[in-house]
Design a protein around this motif. Structure first.
Motif, mmCIF file in Angstrom:
data_model
loop_
_atom_site.group_PDB
_atom_site.id
_atom_site.type_symbol
_atom_site.label_atom_id
_atom_site.label_comp_id
_atom_site.label_asym_id
_atom_site.label_seq_id
_atom_site.Cartn_x
_atom_site.Cartn_y
_atom_site.Cartn_z
ATOM 1 N N LEU A 361 0.824 -1.206 0.000
ATOM 2 C CA LEU A 361 0.000 0.000 0.000
ATOM 3 C C LEU A 361 0.860 1.259 0.000
ATOM 4 O O LEU A 361 0.484 2.282 -0.578
ATOM 5 N N SER A 362 2.016 1.194 0.628
ATOM 6 C CA SER A 362 2.923 2.334 0.605
ATOM 7 C C SER A 362 3.399 2.612 -0.814
ATOM 8 O O SER A 362 3.475 3.767 -1.251
ATOM 9 N N ARG A 363 3.698 1.548 -1.570
ATOM 10 C CA ARG A 363 4.103 1.716 -2.958
ATOM 11 C C ARG A 363 2.942 2.233 -3.794
ATOM 12 O O ARG A 363 3.129 3.012 -4.732
ATOM 13 N N LEU A 364 1.735 1.814 -3.459
ATOM 14 C CA LEU A 364 0.564 2.320 -4.175
ATOM 15 C C LEU A 364 0.408 3.819 -3.926
ATOM 16 O O LEU A 364 0.116 4.586 -4.857
ATOM 17 N N SER A 365 0.615 4.258 -2.698
ATOM 18 C CA SER A 365 0.490 5.679 -2.405
ATOM 19 C C SER A 365 1.548 6.481 -3.147
ATOM 20 O O SER A 365 1.314 7.631 -3.538
ATOM 21 N N SER A 366 2.719 5.870 -3.375
ATOM 22 C CA SER A 366 3.804 6.609 -4.022
ATOM 23 C C SER A 366 3.504 6.918 -5.480
ATOM 24 O O SER A 366 4.040 7.893 -6.027
ATOM 25 N N VAL A 367 2.648 6.119 -6.147
ATOM 26 C CA VAL A 367 2.356 6.402 -7.555
ATOM 27 C C VAL A 367 1.448 7.625 -7.694
ATOM 28 O O VAL A 367 1.329 8.177 -8.779
ATOM 29 N N ILE A 368 0.823 8.035 -6.596
ATOM 30 C CA ILE A 368 0.010 9.246 -6.650
ATOM 31 C C ILE A 368 0.917 10.470 -6.622
ATOM 32 O O ILE A 368 0.654 11.475 -7.280
ATOM 33 N N GLY A 369 2.001 10.372 -5.854
ATOM 34 C CA GLY A 369 2.946 11.471 -5.770
ATOM 35 C C GLY A 369 4.176 11.207 -6.627
ATOM 36 O O GLY A 369 4.089 10.739 -7.750
ATOM 37 N N ILE A 370 5.335 11.508 -6.064
ATOM 38 C CA ILE A 370 6.603 11.335 -6.779
ATOM 39 C C ILE A 370 7.267 10.062 -6.263
ATOM 40 O O ILE A 370 7.608 9.977 -5.078
ATOM 41 N N PRO A 371 7.464 9.054 -7.110
ATOM 42 C CA PRO A 371 8.052 7.799 -6.634
ATOM 43 C C PRO A 371 9.495 7.977 -6.186
ATOM 44 O O PRO A 371 10.261 8.704 -6.813
ATOM 45 N N LYS A 372 9.843 7.324 -5.095
ATOM 46 C CA LYS A 372 11.224 7.318 -4.624
ATOM 47 C C LYS A 372 11.998 6.132 -5.183
ATOM 48 O O LYS A 372 13.225 6.167 -5.266
ATOM 49 N N GLN A 373 11.267 5.066 -5.555
ATOM 50 C CA GLN A 373 11.915 3.916 -6.150
ATOM 51 C C GLN A 373 10.958 3.226 -7.106
ATOM 52 O O GLN A 373 9.740 3.419 -7.036
ATOM 53 N N VAL A 374 11.510 2.444 -8.008
ATOM 54 C CA VAL A 374 10.728 1.712 -9.008
ATOM 55 C C VAL A 374 11.121 0.245 -8.937
ATOM 56 O O VAL A 374 12.318 -0.093 -9.030
ATOM 57 N N LEU A 375 10.142 -0.618 -8.778
ATOM 58 C CA LEU A 375 10.397 -2.045 -8.722
ATOM 59 C C LEU A 375 10.679 -2.569 -10.127
ATOM 60 O O LEU A 375 9.970 -2.245 -11.090
ATOM 61 N N LEU A 376 11.717 -3.380 -10.275
ATOM 62 C CA LEU A 376 12.055 -3.954 -11.570
ATOM 63 C C LEU A 376 11.145 -5.135 -11.869
ATOM 64 O O LEU A 376 10.758 -5.888 -10.969
#
Length: 438
Positions: A361-376
């Motif tokens: 869910l934390s990664r989901l929230s990050s796509v709304i804002g500015i991502p700090k990391q991207v999963l390969l």
């Protein structure tokens, strides 16, 4: 050698705009490109599509428990986001087995008996069919103040508690989830989508999408020789039979066709919390060791004993109870179709079997804002073949390992964590290219 590898890799993939897998030499390697633009919105409409089939016992509680952190992550976005969240289930309809003649009440009664549920009819395609009048509706728990929860209307604790109640949708829905069709129906509900808002859709399910709005498919059938139930959706989703399922591309096109009142296309993000091979981004049947251990712990055995103590076949009942508990711990069917939809929007994937849903869910929230990391999408065959670039202000810069990015391991696989001069900003385009042994 590293520079030559990068030039060759970039030249071969310069036209790629999203996830691509192209065979290269040697044949065991494929080239992967992940690319997206950072678009920052001040409004977001979040739809959680939660599986309400019987196998979701226990998993909804994990989701509910993680929503406190989800709310905190969304509240911490910069710039601040005016967000609202609604929940729908994956239940649309069921079409199972075979029957006949169509419309015969005796055939319908036989459907009810064979599939252990009420409300079936024998349709014109000679299959047992039942519809659900609440398909696509937004769920409101009795303790929640509304079905559409707008963050600005509530305190943080009240909002998280109400959302946790709304996501616990129960386990009495369709045995074959139709998450994509349910999503489409829910997004059409009046009052949910706001003008100039970003749409974020997240699926939370341990099964495959079985969307079939044309009622072409008998989703479950029984093997006449053994009586075993056969999951036709899973067979078709993995390409082992000609598919009667609604193409994923149709749902991609639907989402891409959504517009604001001025005709501007909606910005859409999609997440899939589904059954993945543990520690990877690949579809598979996952496991939850903590949940499995709890099934065999004294408290789990005691719960089965209460259930079975008056059973004439006590040992069989206890074995069945333990087996049922373990079944609910893990994934049921790989979520291939959900992954296809998520990756069409450069979205995220996470494992539904995780004992803690907070990271997903934390990664989901990050796509709304500015991502700090991207999963390969897959592990690079070597760090030397990973090329990380950020395009900013019309200029492209390569990010150096250690200073521009760090390759980190997460529960769902490796990720690129941006750093230093490559820390993402609004309107940046991030571009990841690498080789993987797939």
């Amino acid at each position: 050698m590293r520079a030559l590898t990068k030039v060759t890799l970039l030249a071969s993939l310069c036209a790629c705009q999203s996830y691509v897998a192209v065979p290269v030499q040697p044949v065991t390697l494929v080239a992967v490109s992940q690319r997206n633009k950072v678009r920052v919105f001040t409004k977001a409409d979040v739809l959680l599509v939660v599986d309400d089939s019987p196998s979701m016992i226990g998993k909804q509680e994990r989701l509910a428990a993680a929503l406190q952190n989800f709310t905190a992550s969304l509240d911490a976005l910069s710039p601040p986001v005016d967000y609202q969240v609604a929940v729908t289930t994956t239940t649309v309809s069921e079409r199972l087995g075979a029957c006949g003649p169509p419309g015969d009440p005796n055939a319908a009664a036989q459907c009810d008996s064979e599939w252990e549920a009420d409300g079936f009819s024998c349709d014109q395609g000679l299959a047992c069919f039942r519809s659900f009048p609440g398909a696509g509706h937004l769920n409101q728990a009795s303790s929640a103040p509304a079905a559409i929860l707008r963050r600005s209307d509530y305190g943080a604790q009240q909002f998280a508690a109400a959302l946790a109640a709304n996501v616990q949708v129960g386990w009495s829905g369709s045995r074959q989830p139709q998450g994509m069709e349910a999503m489409k129906l829910a997004l059409k509900q009046p009052g949910f989508l706001r003008d100039a808002s970003k749409i974020v859709v997240a699926f939370f399910t341990d099964a495959e999408d079985c969307s079939d709005p044309g009622h072409r498919l008998a989703m479950l059938t029984k093997d006449p020789a053994t009586g075993n139930v056969v999951d036709q959706c899973a067979i078709m989703a993995r390409g082992a039979a000609r598919s009667a399922l609604e193409p994923v591309a149709n749902y991609v096109n639907y989402l891409r066709g959504l517009e604001d009142t001025d005709g501007t296309p909606k910005e859409v993000e999609v997440g899939a919390v589904v059954s993945l091979q543990d520690g990877t981004q690949d579809p598979g049947v996952c496991a939850n060791p903590a949940c499995d251990a709890a099934c065999d712990a004294p408290a789990g055995v005691a719960a089965c004993d209460v259930r079975c103590k008056n059973s004439p076949t006590y040992q069989i009942c206890m074995a069945d109870c333990a087996s049922e508990c373990h079944t609910f711990c893990g994934g049921q069917v790989p979520g291939r179709r959900y992954l296809d939809l998520a990756y069409a929007f450069s979205g995220i994937a996470a494992n539904v079997c995780s004992d803690d849903a907070s990271p997903a869910l934390s990664r989901l929230s990050s796509v709304i804002g500015i991502p700090k990391q991207v999963l390969l999408r897959a592990p690079p065959s070597s760090p030397d073949v990973l090329v990380v670039r950020v395009e900013r202000g019309g200029q492209s810069q390569e990010c150096a390992p250690g200073t521009g990015y760090v390759l980190v391991n997460t529960e769902d696989g490796p990720a690129v964590q941006f750093a230093g001069p490559c820390t993402l900003q609004p309107d940046d385009v991030w571009d990841l290219r690498y080789l993987t042994n797939r």
